[in-house]
Design a protein around this motif. Structure first.
Motif, PDB file in Angstrom:
ATOM      1  N   VAL A   1       0.802  -1.156  -0.084  1.00 32.49           N
ATOM      2  CA  VAL A   1       0.018  -0.150   0.256  1.00 32.49           C
ATOM      3  C   VAL A   1       0.890   1.236  -0.082  1.00 32.49           C
ATOM      4  O   VAL A   1       1.442   1.652   1.131  1.00 32.49           O
ATOM      5  CB  VAL A   1      -0.951  -0.024   1.384  1.00 32.49           C
ATOM      6  CG1 VAL A   1      -1.846   1.276   0.972  1.00 32.49           C
ATOM      7  CG2 VAL A   1      -1.719  -1.069   1.359  1.00 32.49           C
TER       8      VAL A   1
ATOM      9  N   GLY B   1       4.615   7.669  10.415  1.00 31.24           N
ATOM     10  CA  GLY B   1       3.739   6.645   9.736  1.00 31.24           C
ATOM     11  C   GLY B   1       2.908   6.012  10.866  1.00 31.24           C
ATOM     12  O   GLY B   1       3.126   5.987  11.978  1.00 31.24           O
ATOM     13  N   THR B   2       2.037   5.119  10.030  1.00 26.95           N
ATOM     14  CA  THR B   2       1.356   4.454  11.181  1.00 26.95           C
ATOM     15  C   THR B   2       1.823   3.532  12.042  1.00 26.95           C
ATOM     16  O   THR B   2       1.342   3.405  13.185  1.00 26.95           O
ATOM     17  CB  THR B   2       0.081   3.569  10.162  1.00 26.95           C
ATOM     18  OG1 THR B   2      -0.661   4.508   9.517  1.00 26.95           O
ATOM     19  CG2 THR B   2      -0.687   2.548  11.269  1.00 26.95           C
TER      20      THR B   2
ATOM     21  N   HIS C   1      -2.306  -5.380  10.750  1.00 23.58           N
ATOM     22  CA  HIS C   1      -1.100  -5.316  10.221  1.00 23.58           C
ATOM     23  C   HIS C   1      -0.002  -5.714  11.524  1.00 23.58           C
ATOM     24  O   HIS C   1      -0.313  -5.578  12.650  1.00 23.58           O
ATOM     25  CB  HIS C   1      -0.894  -3.904   9.953  1.00 23.58           C
ATOM     26  CG  HIS C   1       0.558  -3.642   9.303  1.00 23.58           C
ATOM     27  ND1 HIS C   1       1.634  -3.117   9.735  1.00 23.58           N
ATOM     28  CD2 HIS C   1       0.578  -3.549   8.040  1.00 23.58           C
ATOM     29  CE1 HIS C   1       2.620  -3.105   8.956  1.00 23.58           C
ATOM     30  NE2 HIS C   1       2.002  -3.197   7.883  1.00 23.58           N
TER      31      HIS C   1
ATOM     32  N   ASP D   1      -6.322   0.865  13.582  1.00 25.43           N
ATOM     33  CA  ASP D   1      -5.260   1.153  12.574  1.00 25.43           C
ATOM     34  C   ASP D   1      -6.026   1.361  11.382  1.00 25.43           C
ATOM     35  O   ASP D   1      -6.748   0.410  10.919  1.00 25.43           O
ATOM     36  CB  ASP D   1      -4.700  -0.133  12.571  1.00 25.43           C
ATOM     37  CG  ASP D   1      -3.779  -0.159  11.477  1.00 25.43           C
ATOM     38  OD1 ASP D   1      -3.502   0.657  10.481  1.00 25.43           O
ATOM     39  OD2 ASP D   1      -2.996  -1.470  11.267  1.00 25.43           O
TER      40      ASP D   1
ATOM     41  N   PHE E   1      -4.447   3.119   5.686  1.00 22.45           N
ATOM     42  CA  PHE E   1      -4.818   3.697   4.398  1.00 22.45           C
ATOM     43  C   PHE E   1      -6.417   3.958   4.260  1.00 22.45           C
ATOM     44  O   PHE E   1      -6.725   5.157   3.856  1.00 22.45           O
ATOM     45  CB  PHE E   1      -4.243   2.756   3.251  1.00 22.45           C
ATOM     46  CG  PHE E   1      -5.008   1.510   3.002  1.00 22.45           C
ATOM     47  CD1 PHE E   1      -6.138   1.121   2.442  1.00 22.45           C
ATOM     48  CD2 PHE E   1      -4.491   0.479   3.754  1.00 22.45           C
ATOM     49  CE1 PHE E   1      -6.590   0.041   2.460  1.00 22.45           C
ATOM     50  CE2 PHE E   1      -5.066  -0.922   3.707  1.00 22.45           C
ATOM     51  CZ  PHE E   1      -6.068  -1.066   2.901  1.00 22.45           C
TER      52      PHE E   1
ATOM     53  N   ASP F   1      -2.256   7.168   7.836  1.00 21.31           N
ATOM     54  CA  ASP F   1      -1.311   7.802   7.102  1.00 21.31           C
ATOM     55  C   ASP F   1      -1.913   8.924   5.825  1.00 21.31           C
ATOM     56  O   ASP F   1      -2.658   8.444   5.373  1.00 21.31           O
ATOM     57  CB  ASP F   1      -0.423   6.703   6.198  1.00 21.31           C
ATOM     58  CG  ASP F   1       0.416   5.876   7.102  1.00 21.31           C
ATOM     59  OD1 ASP F   1       1.107   6.525   7.893  1.00 21.31           O
ATOM     60  OD2 ASP F   1       0.676   4.718   6.679  1.00 21.31           O
TER      61      ASP F   1
HETATM   62  C1  PLP Z   1       1.015   0.519   5.882  1.00 23.08           C
HETATM   63  C2  PLP Z   1       0.135  -0.033   7.001  1.00 23.08           C
HETATM   64  C3  PLP Z   1       0.740   0.123   8.174  1.00 23.08           C
HETATM   65  C4  PLP Z   1       2.159   0.631   8.612  1.00 23.08           C
HETATM   66  O1  PLP Z   1       1.993   2.064   8.250  1.00 23.08           O
HETATM   67  P1  PLP Z   1       3.480   2.832   8.081  1.00 23.08           P
HETATM   68  O2  PLP Z   1       3.088   4.078   7.554  1.00 23.08           O
HETATM   69  O3  PLP Z   1       4.007   1.994   6.803  1.00 23.08           O
HETATM   70  O4  PLP Z   1       4.423   2.832   9.214  1.00 23.08           O
HETATM   71  C5  PLP Z   1      -0.093  -0.394   9.513  1.00 23.08           C
HETATM   72  N1  PLP Z   1      -1.356  -0.686   9.130  1.00 23.08           N
HETATM   73  C6  PLP Z   1      -1.983  -0.932   7.998  1.00 23.08           C
HETATM   74  C7  PLP Z   1      -3.243  -1.548   7.743  1.00 23.08           C
HETATM   75  C8  PLP Z   1      -1.113  -0.546   6.713  1.00 23.08           C
HETATM   76  O5  PLP Z   1      -1.717  -0.822   5.406  1.00 23.08           O
END
Ligand code: PLP
Length: 491
Positions: free
Chosen positions: A94, A151-152, A191, A273, A276, A302
């Motif tokens: 993603v 980021g997430t 994730h 979480d 995206f 994010d």
């Molecule tokens: C991409 C993603 C993460 C991690 O996010 P980063 O910005 O890469 O640290 C966590 N959870 C989900 C569902 C993701 O798609």
């Protein structure tokens, strides 16, 4: 310049010697960056870094400086060798695709060179305005607090630290978490950053209970309730439920309202979480599926994924500002808050997260929203959802393809099938096809496993992708399959 200092500055200053020449050089560099983005739709998706470029990268760090022309050449030479996510047929993992407009705040950010850990300056004003905007989009109270992070993954660490410390009455800040017996819950499709956050927070990955999912890859809520009851009976201390808005395998969104009900009844922190798909709050297509997100205690998501702000740009939003600050605030003498002067402008971002020195990431996010507005950003998300549904239809209409999961948001998982192959052969075939797609530069989906089967995983969080790109992808898969079979000795 003061004549006395001329000699010293010639050696020690890091300023350009000739501003006119530097200006020309800066404009040239901008033009090269613009060239790349104007041609984003052409050429290969991904190109492995050639040895010559590798050699240049190493050579650049020798003892003597390269000089202006050589530095410009090196900068230019690396432009084609990124991940490929600026290309319309980057369809893996993603990733967001960025925009040419991102170049503008990047220049201002570099020029202002602000440290946004604290102090009274425009960086904090922009971040605070952005945080208020985010709270409003998600239906959070005005009093909610937010922080721009990488980021997430980092947003999750921040949110879960607040949840952890709130559950332990903040004694954990001094005493640590030894013997706390805290446990949290997510779906089995969550994730890996969620378990990793609990690891980082000293609770261990085993403190995250992986609740099974239903046929739509959403957390099974009766299994969740049973797991909480079982853990309580065993003397453990449940403290948080993590719902996922957009799972990384299939794009599924958990039943957030149902989780909110359970969290409320059980007195647990409700974290989401939404890496995206939380951005889908701006899209008519996705927003209805996010109902319940406004009841969360915290959201990690994010801006660099489905909202296309240039990397990196994540965000953590916390409903209760006081708890958020209590989990992070430490103000020793040298960081003392004042009412006036440069140490005013409180509270500071350093009180909401682990970083003191931090750049002005908020600027590019704020400028991006100012440039496009929420409606257009949401429309780009809806367009992607439509494209994914079109892809699913094309897959369903083709005998040599088999779809492996329902389509909820941005992801379609499917595979190429051929008669007479074992389960293992089919896995190997599809893996080989995806690698060949990447190596030929035609397209870049990724892979995952869905119900044990290796899937070609197409994720469209890409505002440059068009339907013609999907036809090209599927045609390329069909064309590459015979070679891939031959490689596996199955032709
Ligand atoms: C991409 C993603 C993460 C991690 O996010 P980063 O910005 O890469 O640290 C966590 N959870 C989900 C569902 C993701 O798609």
């Amino acid at each position: 310049m003061d004549d006395d200092l001329t000699d010293l500055n010639a050696k020690a200053s890091l300023e350009p010697e000739d501003w006119t020449a530097f200006r020309r050089r800066a404009h040239e560099t901008l033009d090269r960056a613009l060239d790349k983005l104007e041609q984003a739709g052409t050429g290969r998706v991904w190109t492995p870094v050639p040895e010559s470029v590798d050699a240049q990268i190493e050579k650049a760090l020798s003892a003597s400086p390269l000089g202006a022309d050589a530095v410009n050449d090196v900068l230019r030479s690396i432009l084609p060798y990124g991940v490929g996510n600026t290309h319309p047929r980057f369809l893996g993992w993603v990733h967001g695709s960025g925009t040419p407009f991102g170049l503008l705040p990047a220049m201002i950010e570099a020029a202002i060179n602000a440290n946004c850990g604290g102090r009274d300056h425009v960086g904090l004003r922009v971040e605070r305005a952005l945080s208020d905007w985010v709270a409003q989009q998600f239906g959070f109270p005005k009093t909610a607090s937010g922080l721009v992070v990488t980021g997430t993954s980092m947003a999750t660490v921040v949110a879960m630290k607040v949840a952890r410390d709130a559950a332990l009455g903040f004694a954990s800040r001094e005493a640590g978490v030894d013997g706390s017996k805290l446990v949290a819950y997510s779906s089995a499709e969550a994730h890996a950053c969620n378990a990793r956050a609990l690891d980082i927070l000293g609770l261990g990955t085993s403190a995250l209970r992986k609740v099974p999912v239903n046929d739509a890859f959403q957390m099974d809520l009766s299994a969740l309730k049973a797991a909480i009851a079982e853990d309580r009976a065993a003397g453990l201390v449940p403290f948080a439920i993590i719902g996922t808005a957009g799972t990384v395998n299939t794009g599924a969104i958990d039943e957030l309202s149902g989780i909110a009900d359970i969290a409320e009844a059980e007195g647990l922190w409700f974290h989401i979480d939404g890496a995206f798909a939380a951005s889908g709050i701006l899209s008519e297509d996705v927003a209805p599926k996010l109902r319940g997100i406004e009841r969360a205690d915290s959201i990690a998501f994010d801006f660099h994924k489905w909202l296309h702000v240039n990397y990196d740009a994540g965000f953590v939003l916390v409903r209760n500002e006081a708890l958020h600050r209590q989990a992070f605030s430490t103000r020793p003498d040298y960081l003392k808050a004042t009412e006036r002067g440069l140490a005013a402008g409180n509270p500071w971002p350093v009180e909401y997260g682990p970083e003191l020195s931090r750049g002005f990431r908020a600027l590019k996010i704020w400028a991006h929203i100012a440039e496009f507005g929420p409606e257009r950003l949401g429309a780009a998300i809806s367009d992607n959802c439509q494209l994914v549904r079109t892809l699913a239809d094309l897959v369903d209409a083709t005998a040599s393809f088999e779809r492996l999961a329902t389509v909820e948001t941005s992801i379609c998982c499917f595979r190429y099938v051929a008669d007479g192959l074992s389960a293992g052969d089919l896995d190997a075939l599809n893996e080989e096809i995806v690698i060949r797609l990447q190596e030929t530069g035609v397209a870049a989906p990724s892979t995952t496993r869905v119900n044990g089967k290796l899937a070609i995983r197409v994720n469209i969080t890409n505002h440059r992708t068009r339907e013609s790109d999907l036809h090209l992808l599927l045609d390329a898969i069909k064309a590459l399959a015979p070679e891939a079979l031959e490689k596996l000795g199955k032709a």
